[in-house]
Design an enzyme around this catalytic site. Structure first.
Site, PDB file in Angstrom:
ATOM      1  N   SER A  84      19.106 -46.504  49.866  1.00 11.87           N
ATOM      2  CA  SER A  84      19.059 -45.674  48.703  1.00 11.87           C
ATOM      3  C   SER A  84      17.771 -45.817  47.749  1.00 11.87           C
ATOM      4  CB  SER A  84      20.342 -46.080  47.566  1.00 11.87           C
ATOM      5  OG  SER A  84      20.298 -47.465  47.309  1.00 11.87           O
TER       6      SER A  84
ATOM      7  N   LYS B 267      17.583 -41.244  42.803  1.00  9.89           N
ATOM      8  CA  LYS B 267      17.804 -40.806  41.621  1.00  9.89           C
ATOM      9  C   LYS B 267      17.275 -39.556  41.125  1.00  9.89           C
ATOM     10  CE  LYS B 267      20.807 -44.113  40.027  1.00  9.89           C
ATOM     11  NZ  LYS B 267      22.033 -43.834  39.244  1.00  9.89           N
TER      12      LYS B 267
END
Lengths: 324, 324
Positions: free
Chosen positions: B308, B52
């Protein structure tokens, strides 16, 4: 007998495209907490989960075709076992590994999965070196020692060579390097590489409480053994005393040694998990533990710690994490 | 509005020396078990513990000095929060983050540690987007959306750009790429980058059971929402339906989507821990879970999975590891 920086560079050439160039990890949250810059050389991400693959591959790559055919034998608490097993497989040599029966289950299982034959022994009663020598004599195979060998030390030294290059790339001028120490092969190689590439920084060994033979030997100027009754959950660092060759190097290259408690090691394993997303086994976390426990001054300084391996049983890690 | 490969390359230029070029991890033991080659793009090792940071930094770096002074606001289940908080700090912008009160404690604590102000809300009663807009209007700050923004998508796309380069360096010709999908920003960027650099490979989204809105939307050809009553421990992947911009990209770039069970995710978290020494959070492990659960054929093939993020509470990880 001691490897030179050229021997380490030669090992690096052999390991290129075979070993992982492990990353140097940094956490802005940890840096802020300690008031300095802390960098971790992440050897859990190495093939077989520890630095041991480097030395084993370098050593076995130097055997003749006939020697490879006869195979290799090694005695190890686990990480050297996996490193030798996988390096032997890549180089086409059969491997027999002599392991303590109480080694972490994951290490025994993985050693077998890498294709080696495993022979177990009682850590507190039997002599693993004698067992290794007997197998060697029976089969005509080559003993791959865990640390007291110039090719092993040169292979482990590639960790230091990469560290020097990566510190430079990160624009980090390190003041101190902390490195775990069992028999002393890793730190002998790392310190040889760093003295040649980054002269001026201080290098300290870190050992578990009760197994600080290198720290005491450095202070005494001679090789001293650990109490045979000592126990530690840092199963990778239980060598009885410093190696002859490794100590002859380390007494020249190291500024001193530290010991850390099991509580400090468990805390370091949790920090590796939470702040670096890295799995560190107990023996792999001692250098980070020394940094976090304030064994060296971090304020305004740059310290690199070698995290040497990540082969920890999930059940033990679950206990450590739950103890947060 | 959809970012191009040039937008992703531009984001990569901005992120150079700021974001981590995360490693591509491989395990010979796992490869042997699955009979193919499985490679993991390790975004838990990214700044703030997830991908992110990339999109947030790319987005905020484009604000004017006056906009930066007024600050940014974001709503997020946690990883976007940390990414925005840290990117804003590096770029000199104050940040307010709207977070669900039941987000993992580590994510709330870290968001505050990165210097952001945290405002909590009830995930099942209040509208986080409305709260974010109100704060934006009150303070004149800029909303940094979690996925439906071309600069966010381009920033996340740098994961795909690196993956293409690293597959090439590893001499791996990938047949399939698996990537998690919440709102769809990461996979939109990754698939855009891969279609431009490695045409011919198949890219699939992976979602948790009950939150497979993208898989169902791809099959239906229109955006479908999840059941509002659905629950999952994959807290990073709980978006209610595909983003408008992200879905317009993903319907062109993806070959389809898979859903994985919580048991499959927990198993993947254990494999990441044991075989790759990598900490993966539940939402971060779904692509690996799909590979291990046989959603695509691995035999004789090369599959890359994006892991992720790694922001998992130690207590939850302890439970997952103990369930081995």
């Amino acid at each position: 007998m001691a490897p030179t920086i050229d021997d380490i560079r030669d090992a690096a050439d052999r390991l290129r495209d075979v070993a992982v160039r492990t990353p140097l990890l940094e956490s802005s949250l940890v840096n802020e907490r300690v008031g300095g810059r802390l960098l971790l050389k992440a050897e859990p991400l190495q093939r077989t989960g520890s630095f041991k693959f480097r030395g084993a591959y370098n050593r076995i790559s130097r055997l003749s075709p006939e020697q490879r055919r006869r195979g290799v034998v090694a005695y190890s608490s686990g990480n050297h076992a996996q490193g030798v097993a996988y390096a032997a497989k890549l180089l086409g040599a059969p491997a027999v590994i002599v392991m303590p029966a109480d080694a972490p289950e994951i290490k025994i299982a993985n050693t077998r999965a890498y294709g080696a034959e495993v022979v177990t022994y009682d850590r507190n009663g039997e002599d693993r070196e004698a067992i290794g020598r007997r197998i060697r004599d029976e089969r005509g195979s080559t003993l791959v020692p865990p640390y007291d060998d110039p090719h092993i030390i040169a292979g482990q030294g590639t960790v230091g060579l990469e560290l020097a290059e990566q510190l430079d790339a990160a624009k980090a001028k390190a003041d101190v390097v902390l490195c775990c120490c069992g028999g002393g092969g890793l730190i002998a190689g790392v310190s040889t590489a760093l003295r040649a590439t980054l002269p001026g920084l201080e290098i300290f060994s870190v050992e578990p409480e009760g197994f600080d033979d290198t720290a005491r030997s450095l202070a005494a100027g001679e090789r001293l053994a650990n109490d045979p009754e000592a126990r530690s959950f840092c199963d990778a660092l239980l060598a009885p005393k410093p190696g002859e060759l490794t100590f002859s190097i380390n007494r020249e290259t190291l500024a001193g040694g530290f010991a850390v408690t099991e509580a400090e090691v468990a805390d370091a394993m949790r920090v590796a998990f939470r702040d670096y997303k890295l799995v560190a086994e107990p023996g792999g976390a001692v250098a980070l533990a020394a940094a976090l426990a304030g064994k060296v001054d971090l304020a305004g300084r740059t310290v690199a710690a070698v995290v040497s391996g990540g082969n920890v049983d999930p059940a033990l890690m679950a206990k450590v994490l739950a103890g947060d």
